[in-house]
Design a protein around this motif. Structure first.
Motif, mmCIF file in Angstrom:
data_model
loop_
_atom_site.group_PDB
_atom_site.id
_atom_site.type_symbol
_atom_site.label_atom_id
_atom_site.label_comp_id
_atom_site.label_asym_id
_atom_site.label_seq_id
_atom_site.Cartn_x
_atom_site.Cartn_y
_atom_site.Cartn_z
ATOM 1 N N CYS A 10 143.638 18.032 -4.185
ATOM 2 C CA CYS A 10 142.604 19.330 -4.397
ATOM 3 C C CYS A 10 141.421 19.531 -3.159
ATOM 4 N N TYR A 12 139.055 21.027 -3.352
ATOM 5 C CA TYR A 12 137.797 21.467 -4.067
ATOM 6 C C TYR A 12 137.183 19.960 -4.459
ATOM 7 N N CYS A 13 137.306 19.569 -5.847
ATOM 8 C CA CYS A 13 137.092 18.417 -5.703
ATOM 9 C C CYS A 13 137.662 17.310 -4.883
ATOM 10 N N ARG A 16 141.305 15.058 -7.479
ATOM 11 C CA ARG A 16 142.954 15.610 -8.380
ATOM 12 C C ARG A 16 143.612 15.670 -7.947
ATOM 13 N N CYS A 45 143.249 21.604 -7.819
ATOM 14 C CA CYS A 45 144.111 20.630 -9.250
ATOM 15 C C CYS A 45 143.565 21.855 -10.644
ATOM 16 N N CYS A 48 139.646 22.329 -11.346
ATOM 17 C CA CYS A 48 138.951 23.272 -10.603
ATOM 18 C C CYS A 48 139.461 24.884 -10.491
HETATM 19 ZN ZN LIG Z 1 140.221 20.033 -8.280
#
Ligand SMILES: [Zn+2]
Length: 243
Positions: A10, A12-13, A16, A45, A48
């Motif tokens: 992912c 963003y994070c 995951r 993910c 997110c």
């Molecule tokens: Zn994420």
């Protein structure tokens, strides 16, 4: 596009895996149905994806009211009413805080423009996601979570500061992109020595007229600026833009 993102990390994070087929960087709801082919996607993910869509629902209901683009009018008449019906709390807030400002176009023709109450934190929150997504999409860079992303609705002063201090930095990569009949325009730059430092300018619906419910008066902003990078790089600019 699509299935190739399943299982990738992912953006963003950065923890995951992407479970589904990826996240639309700019929500489909921002665009009229005829303009939704080939929108940009990134691995994301589910968690997110869900968090980001909360910002998007708020903003796609709200942005067309302040937009200066011709599509914004069509959004208002066709797409926004059903969205507001699904979100009664927002509908009440909008009804209570609407107003007008007089705005001149490039030729000096003045017109009255509707403004809506605007929560800048939501705007900032969404563009943090978008900066991470675009840095990955265009340059393959995962912008680390420790990096700070600063976004601000740029005033004329803000635009000049961005031009003078940020876009003048030496770049490794740049991107200049227009999506969906000019619904979204952006310019991005990755600085030469550190891939975590990126600088962005966004224009949605040809610029916006927004008011912030926490302030008095209106921000007549034409675009949004964002910087990503380690705190020692970003903080001086944060101070500069905080009024
Ligand atoms: Zn994420």
């Amino acid at each position: 596009m699509g299935k190739k993102y399943k299982g990738k990390t992912c953006v963003y994070c950065q923890e995951r895996p992407s479970i589904r087929q990826g996240d639309h960087v700019f929500s489909r709801e921002l665009f009229l149905e005829s303009e939704r082919a080939n929108l940009i996607k990134v691995p994301a993910c589910d968690e997110c994806n869900n968090d980001k869509s909360k910002y998007e629902h708020y903003l796609t209901s709200l942005l067309p009211f302040g937009g200066l683009h011709t599509d914004a009018k069509e959004h208002l008449s066709t797409l926004v009413p059903p969205r507001l019906e699904r979100n009664q709390k927002l509908k009440k807030e909008l009804g209570a805080g609407m107003g007008y400002v007089t705005r001149a176009d490039e030729n000096g023709n003045e017109s009255r423009v509707l403004t809506v109450p605007f929560d800048g934190d939501i705007y900032t929150g969404l563009f943090e996601y978008i900066v991470k997504a675009l840095s990955w999409f265009h340059w393959g860079a995962y912008i680390e979570n420790i990096s700070i992303v600063l976004t601000t609705a740029l005033t004329k002063f803000g635009e000049e500061m961005f031009q003078q201090h940020l876009f003048s930095l030496k770049s490794k990569n740049t991107i200049d992109e227009t999506l969906g009949n000019d619904t979204v325009k952006y310019f991005g730059m990755q600085v030469v020595d550190n891939e975590q430092i990126t600088v962005w300018k966004f224009e949605v619906f040809n610029g916006l007229v927004v008011s912030n419910s926490k302030d008095e008066g209106f921000h007549k902003s034409t675009c949004i600026g964002a910087i990503s990078g380690p705190p020692q790089v970003v903080n001086p600019f944060r101070e500069l833009f905080e009024e």
